[in-house]
Every structure is written in structure tokens, then in C-alpha cells.
Scaffold this active site. Structure first.
Site, PDB file in Angstrom:
ATOM      1  N   ILE A  78     -20.502  16.980  56.115  1.00  0.00           N
ATOM      2  CA  ILE A  78     -20.009  17.922  55.109  1.00  0.00           C
ATOM      3  C   ILE A  78     -18.859  17.299  54.305  1.00  0.00           C
ATOM      4  CG2 ILE A  78     -18.856  20.152  54.800  1.00  0.00           C
ATOM      5  CD1 ILE A  78     -20.417  21.157  57.280  1.00  0.00           C
ATOM      6  N   GLY A  79     -17.953  16.612  55.007  1.00  0.00           N
ATOM      7  CA  GLY A  79     -16.828  15.965  54.317  1.00  0.00           C
ATOM      8  C   GLY A  79     -17.307  14.957  53.287  1.00  0.00           C
ATOM      9  N   ARG A  80     -18.303  14.188  53.671  1.00  0.00           N
ATOM     10  CA  ARG A  80     -18.868  13.187  52.756  1.00  0.00           C
ATOM     11  C   ARG A  80     -19.464  13.861  51.513  1.00  0.00           C
ATOM     12  NH1 ARG A  80     -22.070   8.318  52.564  1.00  0.00           N
ATOM     13  NH2 ARG A  80     -22.609   8.249  50.352  1.00  0.00           N
ATOM     14  N   ALA A  81     -20.127  14.995  51.705  1.00  0.00           N
ATOM     15  CA  ALA A  81     -20.687  15.740  50.562  1.00  0.00           C
ATOM     16  C   ALA A  81     -19.565  16.267  49.661  1.00  0.00           C
ATOM     17  CB  ALA A  81     -21.564  16.888  51.062  1.00  0.00           C
ATOM     18  N   ASP A 134      -6.624   9.378  62.768  1.00  0.00           N
ATOM     19  CA  ASP A 134      -6.937  10.632  63.438  1.00  0.00           C
ATOM     20  C   ASP A 134      -6.024  11.686  62.820  1.00  0.00           C
ATOM     21  OD1 ASP A 134      -7.005  12.855  65.102  1.00  0.00           O
ATOM     22  OD2 ASP A 134      -7.260  11.661  66.926  1.00  0.00           O
ATOM     23  N   VAL A 135      -6.605  12.640  62.112  1.00  0.00           N
ATOM     24  CA  VAL A 135      -5.770  13.587  61.371  1.00  0.00           C
ATOM     25  C   VAL A 135      -5.054  14.602  62.262  1.00  0.00           C
ATOM     26  CG1 VAL A 135      -7.104  13.358  59.239  1.00  0.00           C
ATOM     27  CG2 VAL A 135      -7.693  15.181  60.861  1.00  0.00           C
ATOM     28  N   GLN A 155      -1.341  10.539  46.019  1.00  0.00           N
ATOM     29  CA  GLN A 155      -0.728  11.756  46.558  1.00  0.00           C
ATOM     30  C   GLN A 155      -1.601  12.942  46.158  1.00  0.00           C
ATOM     31  OE1 GLN A 155       1.804  11.971  48.674  1.00  0.00           O
ATOM     32  NE2 GLN A 155       1.984   9.743  48.677  1.00  0.00           N
ATOM     33  N   TYR A 207      -5.479  18.426  45.939  1.00  0.00           N
ATOM     34  CA  TYR A 207      -6.372  19.283  46.713  1.00  0.00           C
ATOM     35  C   TYR A 207      -6.550  18.699  48.107  1.00  0.00           C
ATOM     36  CZ  TYR A 207      -7.712  20.960  42.148  1.00  0.00           C
ATOM     37  OH  TYR A 207      -7.699  21.470  40.903  1.00  0.00           O
ATOM     38  N   LYS A 245     -10.912  21.144  57.468  1.00  0.00           N
ATOM     39  CA  LYS A 245     -11.298  22.272  58.305  1.00  0.00           C
ATOM     40  C   LYS A 245     -10.046  22.898  58.887  1.00  0.00           C
ATOM     41  CE  LYS A 245     -12.175  19.318  62.256  1.00  0.00           C
ATOM     42  NZ  LYS A 245     -13.113  18.970  63.296  1.00  0.00           N
TER      43      LYS A 245
HETATM   44  N1  LIG Z   1     -23.156  20.703  60.617  1.00  0.00           N
HETATM   45  C1  LIG Z   1     -23.127  22.019  60.850  1.00  0.00           C
HETATM   46  O1  LIG Z   1     -24.166  22.666  61.079  1.00  0.00           O
HETATM   47  C2  LIG Z   1     -21.834  22.756  60.790  1.00  0.00           C
HETATM   48  C3  LIG Z   1     -20.617  22.125  60.907  1.00  0.00           C
HETATM   49  N2  LIG Z   1     -19.460  22.873  60.909  1.00  0.00           N
HETATM   50  C4  LIG Z   1     -18.151  22.237  61.075  1.00  0.00           C
HETATM   51  O2  LIG Z   1     -17.816  21.482  59.899  1.00  0.00           O
HETATM   52  C5  LIG Z   1     -17.065  20.323  60.271  1.00  0.00           C
HETATM   53  C6  LIG Z   1     -17.773  19.080  59.751  1.00  0.00           C
HETATM   54  O3  LIG Z   1     -19.058  19.079  60.318  1.00  0.00           O
HETATM   55  P1  LIG Z   1     -20.114  17.909  60.093  1.00  0.00           P
HETATM   56  O4  LIG Z   1     -19.898  17.279  58.782  1.00  0.00           O
HETATM   57  O5  LIG Z   1     -21.418  18.498  60.435  1.00  0.00           O
HETATM   58  O6  LIG Z   1     -19.686  16.924  61.265  1.00  0.00           O
HETATM   59  P2  LIG Z   1     -19.899  15.345  61.430  1.00  0.00           P
HETATM   60  O7  LIG Z   1     -19.675  15.057  62.860  1.00  0.00           O
HETATM   61  O8  LIG Z   1     -21.174  14.915  60.807  1.00  0.00           O
HETATM   62  O9  LIG Z   1     -18.697  14.721  60.568  1.00  0.00           O
HETATM   63  C7  LIG Z   1     -17.374  14.947  60.953  1.00  0.00           C
HETATM   64  C8  LIG Z   1     -16.513  13.789  60.494  1.00  0.00           C
HETATM   65  O10 LIG Z   1     -15.168  14.113  60.824  1.00  0.00           O
HETATM   66  C9  LIG Z   1     -14.578  12.971  61.447  1.00  0.00           C
HETATM   67  N3  LIG Z   1     -13.512  13.444  62.330  1.00  0.00           N
HETATM   68  C10 LIG Z   1     -13.642  14.290  63.374  1.00  0.00           C
HETATM   69  N4  LIG Z   1     -12.445  14.483  63.950  1.00  0.00           N
HETATM   70  C11 LIG Z   1     -11.547  13.757  63.254  1.00  0.00           C
HETATM   71  C12 LIG Z   1     -10.151  13.527  63.382  1.00  0.00           C
HETATM   72  N5  LIG Z   1      -9.433  14.106  64.333  1.00  0.00           N
HETATM   73  N6  LIG Z   1      -9.537  12.715  62.488  1.00  0.00           N
HETATM   74  C13 LIG Z   1     -10.249  12.122  61.504  1.00  0.00           C
HETATM   75  N7  LIG Z   1     -11.563  12.279  61.354  1.00  0.00           N
HETATM   76  C14 LIG Z   1     -12.213  13.093  62.204  1.00  0.00           C
HETATM   77  C15 LIG Z   1     -15.702  12.288  62.183  1.00  0.00           C
HETATM   78  O11 LIG Z   1     -15.406  10.909  62.449  1.00  0.00           O
HETATM   79  C16 LIG Z   1     -16.859  12.469  61.194  1.00  0.00           C
HETATM   80  O12 LIG Z   1     -16.913  11.421  60.247  1.00  0.00           O
HETATM   81  C17 LIG Z   1     -16.969  20.351  61.806  1.00  0.00           C
HETATM   82  O13 LIG Z   1     -15.740  20.959  62.126  1.00  0.00           O
HETATM   83  C18 LIG Z   1     -18.127  21.244  62.230  1.00  0.00           C
HETATM   84  O14 LIG Z   1     -17.908  21.862  63.451  1.00  0.00           O
HETATM   85  C19 LIG Z   1     -19.469  24.220  60.690  1.00  0.00           C
HETATM   86  C20 LIG Z   1     -20.645  24.876  60.527  1.00  0.00           C
HETATM   87  C21 LIG Z   1     -21.912  24.212  60.600  1.00  0.00           C
END
Ligand SMILES: NC(=O)C1=CN([C@@H]2O[C@H](COP(=O)(O)OP(=O)(O)OC[C@H]3O[C@@H](n4cnc5c(N)ncnc54)[C@H](O)[C@@H]3O)[C@@H](O)[C@H]2O)C=CC1
Ligand SMILES: CCCCCC(=O)/C=C/C=C\C/C=C\C/C=C\CCCC(=O)O
Length: 198
Positions: free
Chosen positions: A17-20, A64-65, A80, A83, A87
Site C-alpha cells: 500500500i505504501g508503494r502505491a 525502522d520508523v 522536509q 504530507y 499508518k
Molecule cells: N494488505 C491488506 O489487505 C491490508 C493491509 N492493511 C495494513 O496496511 C499496512 C500496509 O500493508 P501492506 O502494504 O499490505 O503491507 P506490506 O507488508 O506489503 O508492506 C509494509 C511495508 O512496511 C514496511 N515496514 C513495516 N514495519 C516497518 C517499520 N517499523 N519501519 C519501517 N518500515 C516498516 C515493510 O518493510 C514493508 O515494506 C499494514 O499496517 C497492514 O496491516 C490494512 C488493511 C488491509
């Protein structure tokens, strides 16, 4: 507020999602700092984005954020952020929404996006006991739910983010995004502050 020319910070920006979010923000003309603890995924993303957008518009910062020490002094002056797409896990949902009322006085808005299932690498973790822990036994139910409710493309969630950024009246809102209803807002009857828009 328009994104064009602004600087955004996206935590977890290397994948999913972050990448998107990063992709959508760049598409709207922003510069983006991707923060992620996964160095390999971050570098791969940065390289892929550089093929599509000017390289100086993104920076990848490995950290690690959740670790305040790692965040100190990380951001180059040119990045800086205006936006911050992230999460709410670190400070918690209730506190995030309550904070929005106070932060509005400082020109800061705080909204949350609650998506249904989204097609990202995290979904692969369902089959891994080490990732799922106590919820591993529910993996088949989760898969059934995914089939029943549907799985969205990450770009749909990014569309929600852009809506929140561009509409300055949105603050303290809970945006739900589901395969069946798309982008919509959850109504809460007893929020302790007035909402500017529903
Ligand atoms: N994919 C899904 O179906 C859903 C996801 N979410 C939530 O949205 C958020 C993103 O999900 P996705 O993109 O699917 O997960 P993902 O696992 O594909 O990507 C998460 C990214 O965040 C990074 N990350 C995690 N903890 C970190 C930290 N402490 N410091 C720096 N980077 C960190 C990871 O390295 C990874 O690149 C998560 O919190 C997830 O629980 C919520 C609803 C649905
Ligand atoms: C457990 C592996 C999947 C991890 C996904 C994740 O990190 C977090 C997901 C959070 C919410 C999505 C879960 C459930 C959604 C359930 C129903 C959606 C309802 C959709 C609808 O059309 O009403």
C-alpha cells in the site's frame, strides 16, 4: 491542497500500500521520501520509480520508523515533508482521531484509511505460522473472507489517500475502502469534536 511540487513522506513505502501511495503522489507531481526498514525492497522500488519519474524526486531512507533514534536527523533539507502518509499503529487509532481536533489549529489534518483486503505481499504471510502467530489457525477462514469480500488493488487505496490530501476540509475522518462499496466514510455519532465534512 494540491500535491504538485510538495514533499511527502511515506512510511512503509517500499512495497504494498505504501508503494502505491508513493506512485500516486509522484503521479501528482510531488517529491517523495520513502522510509522503510526493508533495504532491498526500498532500493528496488526507488530504481523502478526512477525509470518512470525523475530520480531527484524520490529518496529512499532505510530505517525502522518505530525507533525514534533512527528518525532523528534522517531527512535531507530538500525533503522536509509537508504530507505524511503512514499508518496509525504507533500512536493508536483513538488517540490519532482525538488528536486531529487539536492539530487542526496548527494546520495539520489527521485522517485514517481503513481498507478491506488489498493485494500486497503481506497477504503471503497468511500461510506462514511465524508471521501469523496465534492467528495461524484462522488462515482458512481468512482466505474464505478474502474470496467472499474480494481483494482490492493497492491503487484503489492510493486514490483514497489522494482524496484526503486534496480535500482540505477532511479532518478526523475515517475513510473505509471496500471492494463492494469503494471509498466511503464511516459515520460516528459521538465524536468529541465537530467534523467539517461527511
Ligand atoms: N494488505 C491488506 O489487505 C491490508 C493491509 N492493511 C495494513 O496496511 C499496512 C500496509 O500493508 P501492506 O502494504 O499490505 O503491507 P506490506 O507488508 O506489503 O508492506 C509494509 C511495508 O512496511 C514496511 N515496514 C513495516 N514495519 C516497518 C517499520 N517499523 N519501519 C519501517 N518500515 C516498516 C515493510 O518493510 C514493508 O515494506 C499494514 O499496517 C497492514 O496491516 C490494512 C488493511 C488491509
Ligand atoms: C492476516 C493477513 C492479512 C493481513 C492484512 C492486514 O494486514 C490487515 C488487514 C486489515 C483489514 C482487512 C481485514 C478484514 C477485512 C474484512 C472485511 C472487509 C469487509 C469488506 C466489505 O465489503 O464489507
Amino acid at each position: 491542497m494540491h500535491v504538485n511540487g510538495k514533499v511527502a513522506l511515506v512510511t512503509g513505502g517500499a512495497q504494498g500500500i505504501g508503494r502505491a501511495f508513493v506512485q500516486a503522489l509522484l503521479g501528482k507531481g510531488a517529491k517523495v521520501a520513502l522510509l522503510d526498514r526493508n533495504s532491498e525492497a526500498g532500493q528496488e522500488s526507488k530504481a523502478a520509480l526512477d525509470e518512470q519519474f525523475e530520480a531527484q524526486r524520490t529518496v529512499f531512507i532505510q530505517c525502522d520508523v518505530t525507533d525514534e533514534e533512527q528518525l532523528k536527523g534522517l531527512m535531507p533539507a530538500a525533503f522536509q515533508p509537508v504530507y505524511c502518509a503512514t499508518k496509525h499503529g504507533v500512536i493508536g487509532f483513538t488517540r490519532s482521531i482525538a488528536l486531529a481536533a487539536n492539530m487542526d489549529n496548527y494546520g495539520v489534518r489527521l485522517n485514517t484509511i481503513c481498507p478491506g483486503f488489498v493485494n500486497t505481499p503481506i497477504l503471503q504471510s497468511i500461510d506462514k505460522e511465524e508471521n501469523m502467530g496465534q492467528y495461524y489457525s484462522y488462515k482458512d477462514e481468512i482466505k474464505n473472507m478474502m474470496q467472499f469480500y474480494g481483494v482490492m488493488d493497492p491503487s484503489t487505496i492510493a486514490e483514497g489517500l489522494i482524496t484526503i490530501i486534496e480535500d482540505d476540509t477532511l479532518n478526523g475522518e475515517v475513510m473505509k475502502i471496500t471492494a463492494s462499496q469503494g471509498i466511503h466514510f464511516q459515520q460516528y455519532g459521538q465524536t468529541p469534536f465537530p467534523s467539517s465534512k461527511r
